[in-house]
Design a protein around this motif. Structure first.
Motif, PDB file in Angstrom:
ATOM      1  N   ALA A  64      36.410  56.593  45.178  1.00 10.82           N
ATOM      2  CA  ALA A  64      36.975  55.260  44.962  1.00 10.82           C
ATOM      3  C   ALA A  64      37.775  54.821  46.183  1.00 10.82           C
ATOM      4  CB  ALA A  64      37.860  55.252  43.735  1.00 10.82           C
ATOM      5  N   VAL A  65      37.627  53.555  46.543  1.00  4.20           N
ATOM      6  CA  VAL A  65      38.403  52.961  47.627  1.00  4.20           C
ATOM      7  C   VAL A  65      39.504  52.135  46.968  1.00  4.20           C
ATOM      8  CG1 VAL A  65      38.355  51.378  49.587  1.00  4.20           C
ATOM      9  CG2 VAL A  65      36.414  52.909  49.170  1.00  4.20           C
ATOM     10  N   LEU A  66      40.730  52.603  47.111  1.00  2.00           N
ATOM     11  CA  LEU A  66      41.860  51.984  46.426  1.00  2.00           C
ATOM     12  C   LEU A  66      42.765  51.265  47.417  1.00  2.00           C
ATOM     13  CD1 LEU A  66      42.719  55.024  44.129  1.00  2.00           C
ATOM     14  CD2 LEU A  66      41.212  53.091  43.628  1.00  2.00           C
ATOM     15  N   GLY A  67      43.281  50.115  47.012  1.00  2.00           N
ATOM     16  CA  GLY A  67      44.257  49.390  47.809  1.00  2.00           C
ATOM     17  C   GLY A  67      43.711  48.701  49.044  1.00  2.00           C
ATOM     18  N   ALA A  68      42.418  48.470  49.111  1.00  2.00           N
ATOM     19  CA  ALA A  68      41.828  47.794  50.271  1.00  2.00           C
ATOM     20  C   ALA A  68      42.024  46.287  50.160  1.00  2.00           C
ATOM     21  CB  ALA A  68      40.342  48.122  50.359  1.00  2.00           C
ATOM     22  N   LYS A  69      41.700  45.577  51.220  1.00  2.00           N
ATOM     23  CA  LYS A  69      41.701  44.116  51.208  1.00  2.00           C
ATOM     24  C   LYS A  69      40.252  43.688  50.992  1.00  2.00           C
ATOM     25  CE  LYS A  69      43.039  40.087  54.032  1.00  2.00           C
ATOM     26  NZ  LYS A  69      42.047  39.224  53.497  1.00  2.00           N
ATOM     27  N   LEU A  70      40.024  42.865  49.955  1.00  2.00           N
ATOM     28  CA  LEU A  70      38.669  42.448  49.610  1.00  2.00           C
ATOM     29  C   LEU A  70      38.652  40.947  49.353  1.00  2.00           C
ATOM     30  CD1 LEU A  70      35.723  43.261  48.889  1.00  2.00           C
ATOM     31  CD2 LEU A  70      36.511  43.658  46.560  1.00  2.00           C
ATOM     32  N   ASP A  71      37.776  40.244  50.069  1.00  2.00           N
ATOM     33  CA  ASP A  71      37.572  38.815  49.859  1.00  2.00           C
ATOM     34  C   ASP A  71      36.119  38.604  49.465  1.00  2.00           C
ATOM     35  OD1 ASP A  71      40.166  37.722  50.580  1.00  2.00           O
ATOM     36  OD2 ASP A  71      39.685  38.342  52.634  1.00  2.00           O
ATOM     37  N   VAL A  72      35.889  37.605  48.615  1.00  2.00           N
ATOM     38  CA  VAL A  72      34.541  37.300  48.136  1.00  2.00           C
ATOM     39  C   VAL A  72      34.229  35.848  48.481  1.00  2.00           C
ATOM     40  CG1 VAL A  72      32.997  37.318  46.150  1.00  2.00           C
ATOM     41  CG2 VAL A  72      34.942  38.885  46.203  1.00  2.00           C
ATOM     42  N   GLU A  73      33.029  35.629  49.028  1.00  2.00           N
ATOM     43  CA  GLU A  73      32.581  34.283  49.366  1.00  2.00           C
ATOM     44  C   GLU A  73      31.343  33.934  48.560  1.00  2.00           C
ATOM     45  OE1 GLU A  73      32.397  33.268  53.620  1.00  2.00           O
ATOM     46  OE2 GLU A  73      33.397  35.199  53.970  1.00  2.00           O
ATOM     47  N   PHE A  74      31.315  32.684  48.115  1.00  2.00           N
ATOM     48  CA  PHE A  74      30.160  32.135  47.404  1.00  2.00           C
ATOM     49  C   PHE A  74      29.975  30.712  47.911  1.00  2.00           C
ATOM     50  CE2 PHE A  74      28.765  29.823  43.411  1.00  2.00           C
ATOM     51  CZ  PHE A  74      27.418  30.072  43.613  1.00  2.00           C
ATOM     52  N   GLY A  75      28.971  30.514  48.749  1.00  2.00           N
ATOM     53  CA  GLY A  75      28.774  29.203  49.360  1.00  2.00           C
ATOM     54  C   GLY A  75      29.985  28.857  50.202  1.00  2.00           C
ATOM     55  N   THR A  76      30.602  27.714  49.918  1.00  2.00           N
ATOM     56  CA  THR A  76      31.787  27.290  50.671  1.00  2.00           C
ATOM     57  C   THR A  76      33.088  27.790  50.041  1.00  2.00           C
ATOM     58  OG1 THR A  76      31.896  25.224  49.425  1.00  2.00           O
ATOM     59  CG2 THR A  76      30.628  25.200  51.483  1.00  2.00           C
ATOM     60  N   LEU A  77      32.975  28.452  48.892  1.00  2.00           N
ATOM     61  CA  LEU A  77      34.163  28.950  48.197  1.00  2.00           C
ATOM     62  C   LEU A  77      34.492  30.367  48.664  1.00  2.00           C
ATOM     63  CD1 LEU A  77      33.297  27.799  44.567  1.00  2.00           C
ATOM     64  CD2 LEU A  77      34.839  26.677  46.186  1.00  2.00           C
ATOM     65  N   LYS A  78      35.788  30.648  48.760  1.00  2.00           N
ATOM     66  CA  LYS A  78      36.246  31.989  49.130  1.00  2.00           C
ATOM     67  C   LYS A  78      37.455  32.320  48.274  1.00  2.00           C
ATOM     68  CE  LYS A  78      37.532  34.791  53.115  1.00  2.00           C
ATOM     69  NZ  LYS A  78      37.663  34.830  54.574  1.00  2.00           N
ATOM     70  N   ALA A  79      37.502  33.560  47.766  1.00  2.00           N
ATOM     71  CA  ALA A  79      38.625  33.973  46.928  1.00  2.00           C
ATOM     72  C   ALA A  79      38.975  35.431  47.214  1.00  2.00           C
ATOM     73  CB  ALA A  79      38.266  33.811  45.451  1.00  2.00           C
ATOM     74  N   PRO A  80      40.259  35.750  47.158  1.00  2.00           N
ATOM     75  CA  PRO A  80      40.665  37.142  47.323  1.00  2.00           C
ATOM     76  C   PRO A  80      40.447  37.914  46.020  1.00  2.00           C
ATOM     77  CG  PRO A  80      42.588  35.777  46.954  1.00  2.00           C
ATOM     78  CD  PRO A  80      41.404  34.845  47.021  1.00  2.00           C
ATOM     79  N   ALA A  81      40.154  39.184  46.168  1.00  2.00           N
ATOM     80  CA  ALA A  81      40.048  40.078  45.009  1.00  2.00           C
ATOM     81  C   ALA A  81      41.285  40.968  45.034  1.00  2.00           C
ATOM     82  CB  ALA A  81      38.770  40.904  45.081  1.00  2.00           C
ATOM     83  N   ALA A  82      42.176  40.742  44.095  1.00  2.00           N
ATOM     84  CA  ALA A  82      43.443  41.482  44.046  1.00  2.00           C
ATOM     85  C   ALA A  82      43.210  42.883  43.483  1.00  2.00           C
ATOM     86  CB  ALA A  82      44.446  40.725  43.191  1.00  2.00           C
ATOM     87  N   PHE A  83      43.803  43.874  44.138  1.00  2.00           N
ATOM     88  CA  PHE A  83      43.680  45.257  43.678  1.00  2.00           C
ATOM     89  C   PHE A  83      44.499  45.461  42.409  1.00  2.00           C
ATOM     90  CE2 PHE A  83      45.203  49.725  43.803  1.00  2.00           C
ATOM     91  CZ  PHE A  83      43.987  50.324  43.534  1.00  2.00           C
ATOM     92  N   GLN A  84      43.884  46.093  41.407  1.00  2.00           N
ATOM     93  CA  GLN A  84      44.539  46.417  40.136  1.00  2.00           C
ATOM     94  C   GLN A  84      44.728  47.937  40.094  1.00  2.00           C
ATOM     95  OE1 GLN A  84      45.043  43.569  37.879  1.00  2.00           O
ATOM     96  NE2 GLN A  84      44.516  42.718  39.874  1.00  2.00           N
ATOM     97  N   SER A  85      45.928  48.418  40.363  1.00  5.35           N
ATOM     98  CA  SER A  85      46.155  49.860  40.478  1.00  5.35           C
ATOM     99  C   SER A  85      45.889  50.611  39.178  1.00  5.35           C
ATOM    100  CB  SER A  85      47.573  50.145  40.965  1.00  5.35           C
ATOM    101  OG  SER A  85      48.519  49.599  40.079  1.00  5.35           O
ATOM    102  N   GLU A  86      46.116  49.976  38.039  1.00  2.59           N
ATOM    103  CA  GLU A  86      45.933  50.673  36.765  1.00  2.59           C
ATOM    104  C   GLU A  86      44.485  51.113  36.540  1.00  2.59           C
ATOM    105  OE1 GLU A  86      46.435  49.676  32.096  1.00  2.59           O
ATOM    106  OE2 GLU A  86      48.120  49.189  33.409  1.00  2.59           O
ATOM    107  N   GLY A  87      43.523  50.264  36.812  1.00  4.76           N
ATOM    108  CA  GLY A  87      42.122  50.618  36.592  1.00  4.76           C
ATOM    109  C   GLY A  87      41.363  50.945  37.857  1.00  4.76           C
ATOM    110  N   GLY A  88      42.013  50.784  39.009  1.00  5.88           N
ATOM    111  CA  GLY A  88      41.336  51.058  40.269  1.00  5.88           C
ATOM    112  C   GLY A  88      40.286  50.017  40.605  1.00  5.88           C
ATOM    113  N   SER A  89      40.441  48.818  40.075  1.00  6.41           N
ATOM    114  CA  SER A  89      39.460  47.757  40.292  1.00  6.41           C
ATOM    115  C   SER A  89      40.069  46.641  41.127  1.00  6.41           C
ATOM    116  CB  SER A  89      38.976  47.206  38.951  1.00  6.41           C
ATOM    117  OG  SER A  89      40.040  46.587  38.258  1.00  6.41           O
ATOM    118  N   TYR A  90      39.225  45.700  41.485  1.00  8.45           N
ATOM    119  CA  TYR A  90      39.637  44.502  42.204  1.00  8.45           C
ATOM    120  C   TYR A  90      39.247  43.316  41.331  1.00  8.45           C
ATOM    121  CZ  TYR A  90      40.102  47.669  46.144  1.00  8.45           C
ATOM    122  OH  TYR A  90      40.480  48.704  46.956  1.00  8.45           O
TER     123      TYR A  90
END
Length: 175
Positions: A64-90
């Motif tokens: 698992a990659v924990l605490g990374a910086k992750l951004d998601v792009e869809f067309g012209t839209l861009k959003a950050p994926a916030a790290f959730q330490s409890e479940g290890g998800s973004y």
């Protein structure tokens, strides 16, 4: 299928699942899913009603990659994926972004990942099916499943009728 329909209380299937529980528990969620990978990383996720939940791991080791910086792009839209330490998800929770993803179709997503000194671009496709008139995702019971259930019930009814007829013929003549 018949085994789950007539399972006794506490019965278990081959994978340990409870057969006497509600049928919906045995069926997948049907939520749109996405997978993306590069030589270094892998991202898997699912689109929920109000968010996109992603899991990031090293491709070779599945660590698992924990605490990374992750951004998601869809067309012209861009959003950050916030790290959730409890479940290890973004988690992407941007309402405009999620609303756009819920439109039916194949959506090409680009992920920008920075984990320590490593960074990577990954891309994947999220397939979202159209909803029916009742607001449920397409795919519930299909014709084959419905036919199997109706056929199974017909066989049970036929067996009961044959047994009753045998009983009445056997005992009816002895009166």
């Amino acid at each position: 299928m018949a085994g789950t329909a007539f399972a006794s209380p506490g019965a278990h299937g081959p994978n340990g699942e409870h057969l006497d529980g509600p049928a919906a528990a045995a069926v997948g969620t049907g939520l749109p899913r996405i997978e993306a990978h590069s030589e270094a990383f892998e991202i898997v996720g699912r689109l929920g009603a109000s968010d996109l939940v992603l899991y990031v791991s090293r491709y070779e080791t599945n660590e698992a990659v924990l605490g990374a910086k992750l951004d998601v792009e869809f067309g012209t839209l861009k959003a950050p994926a916030a790290f959730q330490s409890e479940g290890g998800s973004y988690r992407v929770a941007d309402a405009k972004f999620i609303e756009a993803l819920h439109r039916a179709g194949s959506h090409a997503l680009v992920f920008t990942l920075t984990a320590g000194a490593d960074s990577d671009l990954l891309d994947g496709t999220l397939a979202v099916t159209a909803h029916d008139d009742h607001g449920h995702a397409a795919g519930g019971l299909n014709l084959r499943t419905t036919g199997a259930v109706v056929g199974g019930l017909a066989l049970v009814g036929l067996a009961v009728a044959v047994l009753r007829r045998r009983r009445s013929t056997t005992f009816g003549g002895a009166q």
